[in-house]
Scaffold this motif. Structure first.
Motif, PDB file in Angstrom:
ATOM      1  N   SER A  39      52.248  60.817  13.359  1.00 44.78           N
ATOM      2  CA  SER A  39      51.683  61.234  14.631  1.00 44.78           C
ATOM      3  C   SER A  39      50.654  62.357  14.482  1.00 44.78           C
ATOM      4  CB  SER A  39      52.789  61.651  15.597  1.00 44.78           C
ATOM      5  OG  SER A  39      53.599  62.617  15.001  1.00 44.78           O
ATOM      6  N   ILE A  40      50.274  62.677  13.236  1.00 44.24           N
ATOM      7  CA  ILE A  40      49.165  63.608  13.028  1.00 44.24           C
ATOM      8  C   ILE A  40      48.077  62.847  12.273  1.00 44.24           C
ATOM      9  CG2 ILE A  40      48.457  65.793  12.023  1.00 44.24           C
ATOM     10  CD1 ILE A  40      51.456  66.495  11.917  1.00 44.24           C
ATOM     11  N   PRO A  41      46.832  62.858  12.779  1.00 43.52           N
ATOM     12  CA  PRO A  41      45.782  62.124  12.066  1.00 43.52           C
ATOM     13  C   PRO A  41      45.638  62.657  10.637  1.00 43.52           C
ATOM     14  CG  PRO A  41      44.987  62.876  14.203  1.00 43.52           C
ATOM     15  CD  PRO A  41      46.325  63.498  13.998  1.00 43.52           C
ATOM     16  N   LEU A  73      42.601  64.900   9.501  1.00 38.48           N
ATOM     17  CA  LEU A  73      42.644  66.276   9.965  1.00 38.48           C
ATOM     18  C   LEU A  73      43.565  67.119   9.109  1.00 38.48           C
ATOM     19  CD1 LEU A  73      42.674  65.856  13.778  1.00 38.48           C
ATOM     20  CD2 LEU A  73      40.946  66.885  12.353  1.00 38.48           C
ATOM     21  N   ILE A  96      41.837  67.754   5.910  1.00 35.97           N
ATOM     22  CA  ILE A  96      40.739  68.714   6.067  1.00 35.97           C
ATOM     23  C   ILE A  96      41.296  70.129   6.134  1.00 35.97           C
ATOM     24  CG2 ILE A  96      39.029  69.593   7.705  1.00 35.97           C
ATOM     25  CD1 ILE A  96      38.240  66.794   8.325  1.00 35.97           C
ATOM     26  N   VAL A 148      52.934  70.809  13.997  1.00 32.99           N
ATOM     27  CA  VAL A 148      51.528  71.098  13.693  1.00 32.99           C
ATOM     28  C   VAL A 148      51.280  72.601  13.727  1.00 32.99           C
ATOM     29  CG1 VAL A 148      49.162  70.830  14.510  1.00 32.99           C
ATOM     30  CG2 VAL A 148      50.703  68.872  14.511  1.00 32.99           C
ATOM     31  N   ILE A 192      34.762  71.465  13.449  1.00 37.18           N
ATOM     32  CA  ILE A 192      35.762  71.756  12.424  1.00 37.18           C
ATOM     33  C   ILE A 192      35.114  71.782  11.037  1.00 37.18           C
ATOM     34  CG2 ILE A 192      37.835  70.872  11.286  1.00 37.18           C
ATOM     35  CD1 ILE A 192      38.754  69.769  13.936  1.00 37.18           C
ATOM     36  N   ILE A 228      39.145  76.356  12.924  1.00 38.28           N
ATOM     37  CA  ILE A 228      39.671  75.143  12.273  1.00 38.28           C
ATOM     38  C   ILE A 228      41.040  74.800  12.853  1.00 38.28           C
ATOM     39  CG2 ILE A 228      40.371  74.091  10.090  1.00 38.28           C
ATOM     40  CD1 ILE A 228      38.617  76.106   8.646  1.00 38.28           C
ATOM     41  N   ILE A 229      41.917  75.809  12.889  1.00 38.44           N
ATOM     42  CA  ILE A 229      43.286  75.571  13.344  1.00 38.44           C
ATOM     43  C   ILE A 229      43.299  75.138  14.812  1.00 38.44           C
ATOM     44  CG2 ILE A 229      45.539  76.628  13.705  1.00 38.44           C
ATOM     45  CD1 ILE A 229      44.820  76.187  10.787  1.00 38.44           C
ATOM     46  N   VAL A 242      42.041  71.470  14.932  1.00 38.76           N
ATOM     47  CA  VAL A 242      43.043  70.527  14.437  1.00 38.76           C
ATOM     48  C   VAL A 242      44.179  70.402  15.450  1.00 38.76           C
ATOM     49  CG1 VAL A 242      44.790  70.149  12.663  1.00 38.76           C
ATOM     50  CG2 VAL A 242      42.503  70.863  12.011  1.00 38.76           C
ATOM     51  N   ILE A 273      42.986  68.264  18.551  1.00 37.74           N
ATOM     52  CA  ILE A 273      42.884  66.826  18.302  1.00 37.74           C
ATOM     53  C   ILE A 273      44.282  66.229  18.131  1.00 37.74           C
ATOM     54  CG2 ILE A 273      42.057  65.060  16.700  1.00 37.74           C
ATOM     55  CD1 ILE A 273      39.531  66.450  16.443  1.00 37.74           C
ATOM     56  N   SER A 274      45.182  66.938  17.420  1.00 41.89           N
ATOM     57  CA  SER A 274      46.552  66.433  17.283  1.00 41.89           C
ATOM     58  C   SER A 274      47.220  66.304  18.635  1.00 41.89           C
ATOM     59  CB  SER A 274      47.382  67.378  16.408  1.00 41.89           C
ATOM     60  OG  SER A 274      46.738  67.590  15.193  1.00 41.89           O
TER      61      SER A 274
END
Lengths: 281, 305
Positions: A119-121, A124, A127, B19, B261, B273-274, B277, B280-281
């Protein structure tokens, strides 16, 4: 829908071409991939530099031989790809078989982690990690491997679920065989062929991922060449010297198409390799 | 249904938490943030003062909980390069990314739909094979290569379309084609497989027996059922498309979150960046959740127990 024989032939041809590029070309007396020749930068295919040297596929902005750079970049990509596939296959098969054989809370935990990771691309995640830790070839292979075990894990678990109920496993168990023995001797050999098909598809995916990271400047670092990096270097000269972008792109296509067609040719019509799975309700 | 929903929402929350946690430890791995802000000649006292100002002298667990608390409020700190909040920089770019992702999504599904129907209706085997080969070939070309080839053909040689930036609809054509066609082969195979499954169903035989024609049966009876799996996978892929926007935006200088990013990476601007990310998540998780719920509504046969 597609004649599988043709697909297989094309796949094998493409992969053979790739082997020639990365294994045979470096043995032939072409130029060194690092030597710069400022008297002959941005030469077209078959061009000659001021000092009269002949370049079969031309040169890049610093006058380095495109052909030998393509070959070296291919070696780098394939090494990273093989490393990553190995890491992810070992982790995925181990976790998948354990989840499918033992079931219970262990299975829930393992498959929960798999769902979470899906569930996390992936781009990304890579990166962010590459940006902060800083990429190296080993790190890249390890990272790509660690983030792609899920496909193996899911397939291995599914197969283990049915294998554990089969007579030969049951009879081994009634004779007192340990779980480790059963997994190693009875489950593993039966899932391996399917794992290799998944592996050939994933190999292609990893090559694309590595190339994309290198294109973004987060993958392989200079002076080591990589196809993705070569494309990004050539992008500025797209109108002037399109071969700088086109040649590495063709090399990438040959390898990725070869791997994808191969895995496709070994999968039956109605199975779709690489289809994202929705979480089971 | 309620149980399933609760479970999925729990899962989504866990993912977002995961995340944020990963983000926290990654930033710590990158080194002491105070050193990034100070010049190399800073004295020991300067560093200590900066550490105190940033709260870095507190226990790690307190810092972690504090980070989570502010992250959940959308506060990822201040950009190290521009003196603005990282989240506001990212939010500025969201419309461009969504525009690209949604257009690509529609382009991909639309093409798969038209080509899939064409493959079913035509009697010419060669046409079916050509369509499939084109899709398979496209799938084997990475996004950045395909994008640059498009620029080479349509911008450099033919001069039909602009190659960079965002503005008119013509700026959107090449990026959307590049990103939208990447999964075409997958969609076509799925669509074909589900049409083939429907073909064998009783209701199709009944429809033929009633004297309906091929086209009528295909469009009126089979299509609604065959579209469901396609829509589901495409929905999940909408999330993957968001990942693909990173490379596409870089190729076409599209001013979205992905390009931000990548630019922040080269400037070592970690808060941005964080935040990028994370955002988008978050979109990815929310889209997946919506797709799962829609799936249950569209297909009553799916037992959501």
């Amino acid at each position: 829908m597609l004649r599988l024989g043709i697909l297989r032939t094309i796949a094998v041809t493409l992969l053979a071409l790739m082997l020639v590029l990365i294994l045979v070309i470096p043995l032939l007396p072409f130029y060194d991939p690092y030597t710069q020749n400022l008297g002959g930068s941005l030469l077209p295919m078959g061009g000659r530099s001021f000092d009269g040297k002949f370049y079969l596929l031309g040169t890049d902005t610093l006058g380095r031989d495109m052909l030998s750079r393509l070959a070296l970049a291919g070696q780098v990509s394939v090494m990273i790809g093989l490393g990553a596939v190995f890491v992810s296959l070992v982790i995925g098969v181990a976790l998948g078989l354990i989840a499918g054989y033992f079931r219970g809370p262990l299975e829930s935990v393992i498959m929960g982690i798999a769902d979470l990771q899906l569930s996390i691309p992936r781009v990304l995640l890579l990166i962010a990690v590459a940006a902060i830790i800083g990429p190296s070839v080993t790190m890249l292979a390890l990272l790509l491997g660690l983030t792609s075990w899920v496909s193996y894990g899911r397939v291995a678990r599914g197969m283990a679920l049915s294998l554990r109920e089969r007579e030969f496993v049951l009879s081994a168990r009634t004779q007192g065989a340990s779980a480790t023995w059963n997994i190693r001797k009875h489950l593993l050999p039966n899932v391996m062929p399917q794992m290799l098909i998944v592996g050939s598809y994933e190999f292609g995916q990893i090559i694309v991922m590595e190339a994309s990271l290198s294109y973004l400047g987060l993958g392989v670092q200079p002076p080591l060449p990589s196809w993705g990096m070569m494309v990004s270097e050539g992008q500025t000269y797209l109108a002037l010297a399109p071969s700088l972008v086109v040649l590495p792109s063709i090399a990438l296509f040959v390898l990725v198409a070869g791997l994808q067609f191969l895995s496709q040719a070994f999968t039956s019509e109605n199975e779709v390799v690489g289809a994202p799975e929705r979480s089971k309700p | 249904m309620v149980h399933f929903l609760a479970k999925r929402i729990m899962q989504s929350v866990l993912t977002v938490l995961g995340v944020v946690t990963a983000a926290f430890f990654l930033v710590r791995l990158a080194g002491d943030p105070s050193l990034l802000l100070l010049s190399a000649e800073a004295s020991q006292e300067d560093i200590a003062r900066m550490r105190e100002a940033l709260g870095l002298n507190r226990p790690l667990i307190v810092q972690y909980l504090d980070f989570i608390w502010s992250a959940l409020q959308g506060d990822f700190g201040v950009s190290l390069r521009q003196n603005v909040s990282a989240m506001s920089l990212v939010l500025e770019r969201v419309p461009a990314t969504l525009e690209l992702a949604l257009t690509s999504f529609v382009v991909g599904i639309g093409l798969a739909f038209i080509l899939g129907i064409a493959m079913r209706m035509t009697k010419a085997r060669w046409l079916r094979e050509v369509i499939m080969w084109v899709a398979l070939t496209r799938q084997a070309i990475p996004i950045f290569s395909f994008g640059l080839l498009m620029i080479l053909i349509f911008s450099v040689w033919l001069r039909w379309l602009p190659s960079l930036g965002r503005g008119t609809w013509s700026h959107l054509v090449l990026p959307a084609l590049t990103l939208g066609t990447y999964e075409l082969a997958l969609y076509l195979r799925l669509f074909n497989a589900s049409l083939a499954t429907e073909q064998r169903q009783d209701y199709v035989r009944t429809a033929y027996a009633k004297g309906q024609g091929r086209i009528q049966v295909l469009l009126g009876h089979m299509l609604p059922n065959a579209l469901l799996p396609l829509v589901t996978v495409a929905g999940i892929n909408l999330g993957l498309l968001l990942g693909g926007t990173v490379v596409t935006e870089t190729v076409f200088s599209w001013p979205g979150v992905g390009r931000l990013i990548v630019q922040s990476v080269s400037q070592r601007d970690f808060p941005v960046i964080i935040a990028g990310v994370f955002l988008i998540s978050l979109m990815f998780v929310v889209i997946n959740l919506i797709v799962d719920i829609l799936y249950g509504i569209l297909d009553p046969r799916v037992r959501l127990a």
